[in-house]
Design a protein around this motif. Structure first.
Motif, mmCIF file in Angstrom:
data_model
loop_
_atom_site.group_PDB
_atom_site.id
_atom_site.type_symbol
_atom_site.label_atom_id
_atom_site.label_comp_id
_atom_site.label_asym_id
_atom_site.label_seq_id
_atom_site.Cartn_x
_atom_site.Cartn_y
_atom_site.Cartn_z
ATOM 1 N N GLU A 183 0.828 -1.205 0.000
ATOM 2 C CA GLU A 183 0.000 0.000 0.000
ATOM 3 C C GLU A 183 0.864 1.257 0.000
ATOM 4 O O GLU A 183 2.058 1.213 0.269
ATOM 5 C CB GLU A 183 -0.916 -0.006 1.238
ATOM 6 N N ASP A 184 0.208 2.390 -0.285
ATOM 7 C CA ASP A 184 0.910 3.673 -0.289
ATOM 8 C C ASP A 184 1.329 4.096 1.114
ATOM 9 O O ASP A 184 2.369 4.712 1.305
ATOM 10 C CB ASP A 184 0.029 4.771 -0.895
ATOM 11 N N TYR A 185 0.473 3.782 2.117
ATOM 12 C CA TYR A 185 0.712 4.208 3.495
ATOM 13 C C TYR A 185 0.415 3.076 4.462
ATOM 14 O O TYR A 185 -0.473 2.261 4.231
ATOM 15 C CB TYR A 185 -0.188 5.403 3.867
ATOM 16 N N GLU A 186 1.141 3.055 5.555
ATOM 17 C CA GLU A 186 0.872 2.165 6.676
ATOM 18 C C GLU A 186 0.218 3.015 7.763
ATOM 19 O O GLU A 186 0.728 4.085 8.103
ATOM 20 C CB GLU A 186 2.194 1.587 7.205
ATOM 21 N N VAL A 187 -0.911 2.565 8.283
ATOM 22 C CA VAL A 187 -1.612 3.345 9.310
ATOM 23 C C VAL A 187 -1.476 2.666 10.665
ATOM 24 O O VAL A 187 -1.403 1.437 10.761
ATOM 25 C CB VAL A 187 -3.098 3.558 8.962
ATOM 26 N N LYS A 188 -1.429 3.473 11.695
ATOM 27 C CA LYS A 188 -1.340 2.969 13.068
ATOM 28 C C LYS A 188 -2.729 2.879 13.702
ATOM 29 O O LYS A 188 -2.996 1.970 14.467
ATOM 30 C CB LYS A 188 -0.460 3.888 13.919
ATOM 31 N N HIS A 189 -3.592 3.844 13.409
ATOM 32 C CA HIS A 189 -4.937 3.882 13.969
ATOM 33 C C HIS A 189 -5.917 4.269 12.874
ATOM 34 O O HIS A 189 -5.628 5.165 12.070
ATOM 35 C CB HIS A 189 -5.043 4.912 15.098
ATOM 36 N N THR A 190 -7.068 3.614 12.851
ATOM 37 C CA THR A 190 -8.105 3.914 11.865
ATOM 38 C C THR A 190 -9.440 4.041 12.571
ATOM 39 O O THR A 190 -9.765 3.221 13.430
ATOM 40 C CB THR A 190 -8.208 2.785 10.819
ATOM 41 N N THR A 191 -10.179 5.068 12.235
ATOM 42 C CA THR A 191 -11.531 5.242 12.760
ATOM 43 C C THR A 191 -12.492 5.266 11.582
ATOM 44 O O THR A 191 -12.316 6.075 10.678
ATOM 45 C CB THR A 191 -11.653 6.550 13.569
#
Length: 56
Positions: free
Chosen positions: A44-52
């Motif tokens: 993916e383009d970005y790795e996320v730590k938190h998602t709402t």
């Protein structure tokens, strides 16, 4: 921030990812569509730590 416009996943039917480990959300930023993945994301383009997620 943006609106989720697609999901790329290989967890449940129907599968629609190109790779078995690809599980991501495609987000419309208003200027572009970007793919975001969770911990250890590398396709993916970005790795996320938190998602709402909120109901539209």
């Amino acid at each position: 921030m943006g609106e989720v416009v697609d999901v790329r996943q290989n967890l449940i039917e129907p599968h629609n990812s190109d790779f078995g480990v690809e599980n991501s959300l495609v987000v419309d930023t208003g200027q572009d569509h970007i793919a975001v993945g969770g911990y250890g994301a590398f396709l993916e383009d970005y790795e996320v730590k938190h998602t709402t997620l909120r109901r539209a």
